[in-house]
Design a protein around this motif. Structure first.
Motif, PDB file in Angstrom:
ATOM      1  N   ASP A  12       0.875  -1.177   0.000  1.00 36.84           N
ATOM      2  CA  ASP A  12       0.000   0.000   0.000  1.00 36.84           C
ATOM      3  C   ASP A  12       0.907   1.220   0.000  1.00 36.84           C
ATOM      4  OD1 ASP A  12      -1.638   2.128   0.508  1.00 36.84           O
ATOM      5  OD2 ASP A  12      -2.430   1.376   2.408  1.00 36.84           O
ATOM      6  N   ASP A  13       0.985   1.930  -1.122  1.00 44.39           N
ATOM      7  CA  ASP A  13       1.934   3.031  -1.245  1.00 44.39           C
ATOM      8  C   ASP A  13       1.304   4.373  -0.910  1.00 44.39           C
ATOM      9  OD1 ASP A  13       4.486   4.010  -1.722  1.00 44.39           O
ATOM     10  OD2 ASP A  13       4.033   4.514  -3.796  1.00 44.39           O
ATOM     11  N   ARG A  18       3.305   4.620   4.016  1.00 47.50           N
ATOM     12  CA  ARG A  18       4.748   4.871   4.027  1.00 47.50           C
ATOM     13  C   ARG A  18       5.200   5.414   5.379  1.00 47.50           C
ATOM     14  NH1 ARG A  18       5.785   8.525  -0.917  1.00 47.50           N
ATOM     15  NH2 ARG A  18       3.650   8.008  -1.494  1.00 47.50           N
ATOM     16  N   ALA A  19       4.419   6.343   5.925  1.00 60.07           N
ATOM     17  CA  ALA A  19       4.765   6.903   7.235  1.00 60.07           C
ATOM     18  C   ALA A  19       4.747   5.821   8.303  1.00 60.07           C
ATOM     19  CB  ALA A  19       3.795   8.023   7.585  1.00 60.07           C
ATOM     20  N   ALA A  20       3.726   4.970   8.287  1.00 60.48           N
ATOM     21  CA  ALA A  20       3.609   3.921   9.297  1.00 60.48           C
ATOM     22  C   ALA A  20       4.759   2.929   9.194  1.00 60.48           C
ATOM     23  CB  ALA A  20       2.267   3.201   9.151  1.00 60.48           C
ATOM     24  N   ALA A 383       5.486  12.242   3.087  1.00 61.41           N
ATOM     25  CA  ALA A 383       5.284  11.146   2.142  1.00 61.41           C
ATOM     26  C   ALA A 383       4.406  11.592   0.979  1.00 61.41           C
ATOM     27  CB  ALA A 383       4.675   9.942   2.846  1.00 61.41           C
ATOM     28  N   ALA A 384       3.397  12.424   1.272  1.00 57.72           N
ATOM     29  CA  ALA A 384       2.543  12.939   0.197  1.00 57.72           C
ATOM     30  C   ALA A 384       3.311  13.839  -0.755  1.00 57.72           C
ATOM     31  CB  ALA A 384       1.359  13.696   0.804  1.00 57.72           C
ATOM     32  N   VAL A 389      10.102   5.664   2.033  1.00 59.33           N
ATOM     33  CA  VAL A 389      10.229   5.118   3.381  1.00 59.33           C
ATOM     34  C   VAL A 389      11.651   5.310   3.901  1.00 59.33           C
ATOM     35  CG1 VAL A 389      10.154   2.993   4.747  1.00 59.33           C
ATOM     36  CG2 VAL A 389       8.349   3.466   3.083  1.00 59.33           C
ATOM     37  N   GLY A 390      12.636   5.005   3.087  1.00 63.08           N
ATOM     38  CA  GLY A 390      14.023   5.159   3.520  1.00 63.08           C
ATOM     39  C   GLY A 390      14.382   6.589   3.849  1.00 63.08           C
TER      40      GLY A 390
END
Length: 419
Positions: A12-13, A18-20, A383-384, A389-390
């Motif tokens: 789920d991108d 991504r934050a989670a 992220a938005a 993630v990295g």
């Protein structure tokens, strides 16, 4: 914190996913939280009840967990206008309070002084708890006092707070020694020697430049933002941010509305000007006293609350209230904090940024970052904007842990066991 899959995205991108994922893999290592002084003022130093929701505070244990905080530098702040011997005593009291806080919740918190210990605590499901002194006045111009603090677990020293020390200039005081005196350079050298981080938040740009030129280990800014985005003296100029890669240090972006919002900063300045125009005195805030031996902390807390209600907490006079009604206080937002994060990344680089919220150290926070549970909101905003993630992991904790580890490695005589 396994780095083998850094930079990949979840199935789920969405920004929230991504934050989670970033927070699961590298929880937040926050540079500055003022819960110890909030407890001194509100509870007389009692550390009870933080395992439940505490709406009068920005910080409690459930909200730290909800915010994805894995390690916290607790600030042992004392006012910089205290005489230095009094400041040293008050700092010991605040260190004691913070040690009691950590010991009272062994299933939630764990003391840490090294990067390895912080990572081990996080892996065991505890919030690694590190200590930071906010202002060189706490040293009472003594390297012996500094070393004693280090033996009590202190991992950074902010060179100044709002006032100059005899050896370093503050961002919010008139120039004194022109940055760092010879004594100030000796303090920086000793911090490097024993492995305690040099923190440049609150300092004048002249102090920052002198410290960066002299430092033999990476520095931090534990809670500062970018002057190019908001022109506040507490923020860091692009020119200084550009020096961080050469030092290896990290700026930990803060959430303080006056630092992140030009509108909030302008409102604060206008309020001060209106108070001056009306001939109103500055609102005094008295440093809460420590309970005497055998005294009930609740009684001291009630005394402090009464003094606040009669002073800074008193209703404003009618003429000032009319101004406040006509000039509502602007709200800062997570998006504005993200603007500072992105500016710092642009100038200093991804490897030189982190987070330092300053929760429980201010009276107002961004409307969508009201307490320590809000870090996912900021990471979702980034992220938005396209952060992977990295990249989020570098911000949340990877960079700060690297700096902590490098300061340990470069220390020639650390006053705590390695590993």
């Amino acid at each position: 914190m396994d780095g083998t899959t850094r930079g990949t995205q979840p199935d789920d991108d969405s920004p929230q996913a991504r934050a989670a994922l970033a927070l699961r893999r590298t929880p937040v290592v926050d540079g500055h939280n003022d819960l110890p002084v909030a407890l001194r003022a509100r509870t007389g130093g009692s550390v009870e009840g933080l395992d439940a929701h505490r709406p009068e505070l920005h910080t409690d244990l459930p909200r730290l967990r909800a915010g994805g905080v894995g390690a916290q530098f607790w600030s042992v702040y004392v006012p910089s206008d205290l005489p230095e011997p009094e400041a040293a005593v008050a700092t010991l009291e605040q260190l004691d309070l913070t040690h009691r806080l950590i010991a009272h919740y062994p299933d939630r918190l764990r003391a840490a002084v090294t990067a390895d210990q912080a990572e081990a605590a996080i892996a065991d499901g505890r919030i690694a708890s590190l200590l930071g002194i906010e202002g060189g006045h706490s040293l009472a111009s003594s390297l012996g006092v500094l070393r004693a603090y280090a033996r009590l677990g202190v991992r950074y020293v902010t060179l100044t707070h709002n006032h100059n020390t005899p050896w370093a200039d503050s961002a919010t005081d008139a120039p004194g020694v022109g940055g760092l005196s010879a004594q100030g350079l000796a303090v920086v050298a000793e911090l490097n020697r024993i492995g305690v981080l040099v923190d440049l938040s609150h300092t004048a740009e002249s102090t920052q430049r002198a410290a960066l030129a002299a430092a033999g280990a990476p520095v931090i800014f534990s809670h500062s933002s970018c002057r190019a985005v908001t022109g506040h003296p507490r923020n860091v100029s692009d020119e200084v941010l550009a020096l961080l890669p050469g030092n290896g240090g990290v700026v930990q972006l803060t959430f303080v509305p006056d630092f992140v919002s030009t509108e909030a900063a302008a409102w604060r300045a206008a309020l001060a000007a209106e108070r001056t125009r009306l001939g109103l005195p500055e609102q005094p805030w008295s440093w809460p006293r420590h309970p005497a031996p055998g005294e009930d902390p609740a009684a001291v807390a009630a005394e402090t609350a009464a003094a606040f209600a009669a002073g800074p907490g008193a209703p404003p006079p009618p003429e000032l209230q009319r101004w406040l009604d006509a000039n509502p206080r602007p709200e800062a937002t997570a998006a504005q904090v993200a603007d500072h994060v992105e500016r710092a990344r642009e100038i200093a680089g991804l490897d030189h940024i982190g987070l330092g919220g300053d929760f429980d150290g201010v009276d107002r926070l961004p409307v969508d970052l009201p307490d320590v549970s809000g870090y996912p909101v900021l990471l979702g905003e980034l992220a938005a904007r396209g952060w992977s993630v990295g990249e989020l992991e570098a911000l949340t904790g990877r960079n700060v842990l690297r700096v902590l580890r490098e300061a340990e490695t470069r220390a020639t005589e650390p006053l705590w066991p390695r590993g």
